[in-house]
Design a protein around this motif. Structure first.
Motif, mmCIF file in Angstrom:
data_model
loop_
_atom_site.group_PDB
_atom_site.id
_atom_site.type_symbol
_atom_site.label_atom_id
_atom_site.label_comp_id
_atom_site.label_asym_id
_atom_site.label_seq_id
_atom_site.Cartn_x
_atom_site.Cartn_y
_atom_site.Cartn_z
ATOM 1 N N GLN A 85 0.829 -1.205 0.000
ATOM 2 C CA GLN A 85 0.000 0.000 0.000
ATOM 3 C C GLN A 85 0.864 1.254 0.000
ATOM 4 O OE1 GLN A 85 -3.589 0.431 2.588
ATOM 5 N NE2 GLN A 85 -2.492 2.170 3.459
ATOM 6 N N SER A 86 1.934 1.264 0.800
ATOM 7 C CA SER A 86 2.818 2.434 0.859
ATOM 8 C C SER A 86 3.464 2.703 -0.494
ATOM 9 C CB SER A 86 3.901 2.219 1.921
ATOM 10 O OG SER A 86 3.347 2.173 3.212
ATOM 11 N N VAL A 87 3.911 1.629 -1.156
ATOM 12 C CA VAL A 87 4.537 1.784 -2.471
ATOM 13 C C VAL A 87 3.522 2.331 -3.471
ATOM 14 C CG1 VAL A 87 5.622 0.566 -4.390
ATOM 15 C CG2 VAL A 87 6.242 -0.024 -2.035
ATOM 16 N N ALA A 88 2.324 1.765 -3.484
ATOM 17 C CA ALA A 88 1.289 2.208 -4.418
ATOM 18 C C ALA A 88 0.917 3.670 -4.168
ATOM 19 C CB ALA A 88 0.057 1.310 -4.297
ATOM 20 N N GLU A 89 0.812 4.054 -2.907
ATOM 21 C CA GLU A 89 0.475 5.443 -2.582
ATOM 22 C C GLU A 89 1.561 6.401 -3.048
ATOM 23 O OE1 GLU A 89 -2.317 4.817 1.408
ATOM 24 O OE2 GLU A 89 -0.143 5.103 1.614
ATOM 25 N N SER A 90 2.816 6.008 -2.867
ATOM 26 C CA SER A 90 3.922 6.855 -3.300
ATOM 27 C C SER A 90 3.911 7.038 -4.811
ATOM 28 C CB SER A 90 5.255 6.247 -2.852
ATOM 29 O OG SER A 90 6.337 7.039 -3.271
ATOM 30 N N MET A 91 3.647 5.957 -5.533
ATOM 31 C CA MET A 91 3.613 6.047 -6.990
ATOM 32 C C MET A 91 2.415 6.865 -7.459
ATOM 33 S SD MET A 91 4.893 2.235 -8.082
ATOM 34 C CE MET A 91 4.689 2.613 -9.822
ATOM 35 N N TYR A 92 1.269 6.690 -6.795
ATOM 36 C CA TYR A 92 0.102 7.482 -7.187
ATOM 37 C C TYR A 92 0.335 8.963 -6.918
ATOM 38 C CZ TYR A 92 -4.634 9.233 -7.581
ATOM 39 O OH TYR A 92 -5.731 9.965 -7.955
ATOM 40 N N GLU A 93 1.009 9.267 -5.801
ATOM 41 C CA GLU A 93 1.311 10.660 -5.459
ATOM 42 C C GLU A 93 2.177 11.300 -6.537
ATOM 43 O OE1 GLU A 93 1.516 14.279 -3.590
ATOM 44 O OE2 GLU A 93 0.189 12.588 -3.139
ATOM 45 N N GLU A 94 3.104 10.527 -7.095
ATOM 46 C CA GLU A 94 4.009 11.080 -8.099
ATOM 47 C C GLU A 94 3.351 11.225 -9.469
ATOM 48 O OE1 GLU A 94 8.505 10.508 -9.673
ATOM 49 O OE2 GLU A 94 7.773 11.440 -7.855
ATOM 50 N N ALA A 144 -3.184 3.491 -7.794
ATOM 51 C CA ALA A 144 -3.859 3.757 -6.521
ATOM 52 C C ALA A 144 -4.243 2.454 -5.822
ATOM 53 C CB ALA A 144 -5.110 4.592 -6.769
ATOM 54 N N PRO A 145 -4.012 2.357 -4.497
ATOM 55 C CA PRO A 145 -4.418 1.157 -3.773
ATOM 56 C C PRO A 145 -5.935 1.025 -3.744
ATOM 57 C CG PRO A 145 -3.134 2.644 -2.358
ATOM 58 C CD PRO A 145 -3.355 3.343 -3.649
ATOM 59 N N PRO A 146 -6.479 -0.122 -4.137
ATOM 60 C CA PRO A 146 -7.935 -0.308 -4.118
ATOM 61 C C PRO A 146 -8.481 -0.306 -2.688
ATOM 62 C CG PRO A 146 -6.856 -1.958 -5.494
ATOM 63 C CD PRO A 146 -5.784 -1.284 -4.710
ATOM 64 N N PRO A 147 -9.774 -0.001 -2.517
ATOM 65 C CA PRO A 147 -10.368 -0.008 -1.175
ATOM 66 C C PRO A 147 -10.159 -1.324 -0.426
ATOM 67 C CG PRO A 147 -11.852 1.053 -2.721
ATOM 68 C CD PRO A 147 -10.717 0.499 -3.533
ATOM 69 N N LEU A 148 -10.234 -2.470 -1.117
ATOM 70 C CA LEU A 148 -10.052 -3.752 -0.442
ATOM 71 C C LEU A 148 -8.675 -3.840 0.211
ATOM 72 C CD1 LEU A 148 -10.876 -6.627 0.288
ATOM 73 C CD2 LEU A 148 -10.081 -7.362 -1.983
ATOM 74 N N LEU A 149 -7.655 -3.388 -0.482
ATOM 75 C CA LEU A 149 -6.306 -3.424 0.083
ATOM 76 C C LEU A 149 -6.229 -2.528 1.317
ATOM 77 C CD1 LEU A 149 -3.355 -4.392 -0.198
ATOM 78 C CD2 LEU A 149 -2.922 -2.363 -1.595
ATOM 79 N N ARG A 150 -6.806 -1.344 1.242
ATOM 80 C CA ARG A 150 -6.787 -0.429 2.388
ATOM 81 C C ARG A 150 -7.503 -1.033 3.595
ATOM 82 N NH1 ARG A 150 -5.122 4.664 1.262
ATOM 83 N NH2 ARG A 150 -5.009 5.333 -0.917
#
Length: 287
Positions: free
Chosen positions: A244-253, A260-266
């Motif tokens: 999730q942290s990796v996906a969030e960082s990539m989405y931020e960039e 973006a991390p899907p709701p299920l992952l969160r």
């Protein structure tokens, strides 16, 4: 620039313990840092367990295991890292934790030639280097899990990293550690995760939508594409919180929806079902 003989590893979790192990097995003097004496001892137990597995599998002799352990020292004080030639940061994949660690290392390292490397898997290295007083000595060294087994290291220089540092670290990775190094631009996700994360997030969305079961998604990629592991089992191995942290960082960039991390992952991360390390993720791990 002299030979790298003394190495520091800050953080002794899944990645840090593996990095410390391979450096000790390569004959280097390794100092491992953790936040407390208790965490340091837990890290040492993790390294010992990995080395013992190597002995049981016949990949490592008892003498080599004992020699590697003799080269490892543990500390809860970053001030003890002052004499290190290279320090590899392997703390949690959170920007504020990494920047605090690198800023402190920049102050305590005595040699102006000392190198600070980050094992970040997704945070742009320049964002981390900017918090130090020696950005030209900061570089990304992204190892892969499990570190003693996986052969790849991504080398990620920033716009300010000295060319001598890039060459020195690349030679260290290939010659001393026996890994394969690839060069990546300093963009969130680098080479491997830039390709892998959209695939993994797509697998979560497929499960979330009810399109296919976790077992069928994984079997499809293993048997249909000859992948060694399905995407959901791979997420369990990585750790859902890390993913999730990796996906969030990539989405931020990039602001790319596929990152973006899907709701299920969160929701699974919020519930503490993080994969293998908690015994339950997209699959169960009774062991």
């Amino acid at each position: 620039m002299g030979e790298i003989v003394t190495v520091g590893v800050v953080g002794c979790g899944l990645m840090g313990s593996g990095i410390a192990e391979i450096c000790a097995r390569a004959g280097l003097d390794v100092l491992v840092g953790e936040v407390s004496p208790e965490a340091a001892m837990a890290g040492r137990r993790r390294v010992v367990a990995s080395l013992d597995r190597g002995v049981r599998s016949g990949k490592l002799s008892e003498e080599d295991r004992d020699a590697a352990l003799s080269r490892l020292t543990f500390s809860a004080d970053l001030g003890d890292f002052a004499d290190r030639h290279l320090v590899i940061e392997a703390v949690a994949e959170r920007f504020e934790v990494k920047t605090a660690t690198l800023a402190t290392l920049g102050k305590v390292l005595r040699s102006p030639d000392a190198i600070i490397a980050s094992n970040t898997s997704s945070i742009p290295v320049m964002d981390l280097a900017a918090c130090t007083d020696r950005p030209d000595r900061v570089i990304g060294m992204h190892f892969f899990n499990p570190v003693p087994v996986q052969k790849l290291v991504e080398i990620v220089p920033t716009q300010l990293t000295s060319g001598h540092v890039v060459d020195h670290v690349t030679e260290f990775v290939t010659t001393r550690l026996g890994k394969t190094a690839i060069r990546a631009q300093d963009r969130s996700g680098f080479v491997v995760n830039a390709l892998l994360v959209p695939y993994l997030m797509s697998a979560v969305r497929m499960l979330e939508s009810g399109f296919a079961s976790a077992e069928d998604i994984d079997a499809g990629m293993v048997l249909g594409c000859a992948h060694p592991m399905g995407p959901l089992r791979l997420l369990d191995l990585i750790g859902l919180d890390t993913a999730q942290s990796v996906a969030e960082s990539m989405y931020e960039e990039f602001k790319e929806p596929l990152h973006a991390p899907p709701p299920l992952l969160r929701r699974m991360v919020a519930a503490g079902t993080l994969g293998r390390k908690t015994g339950r993720g997209f699959h169960r791990y009774d062991e």
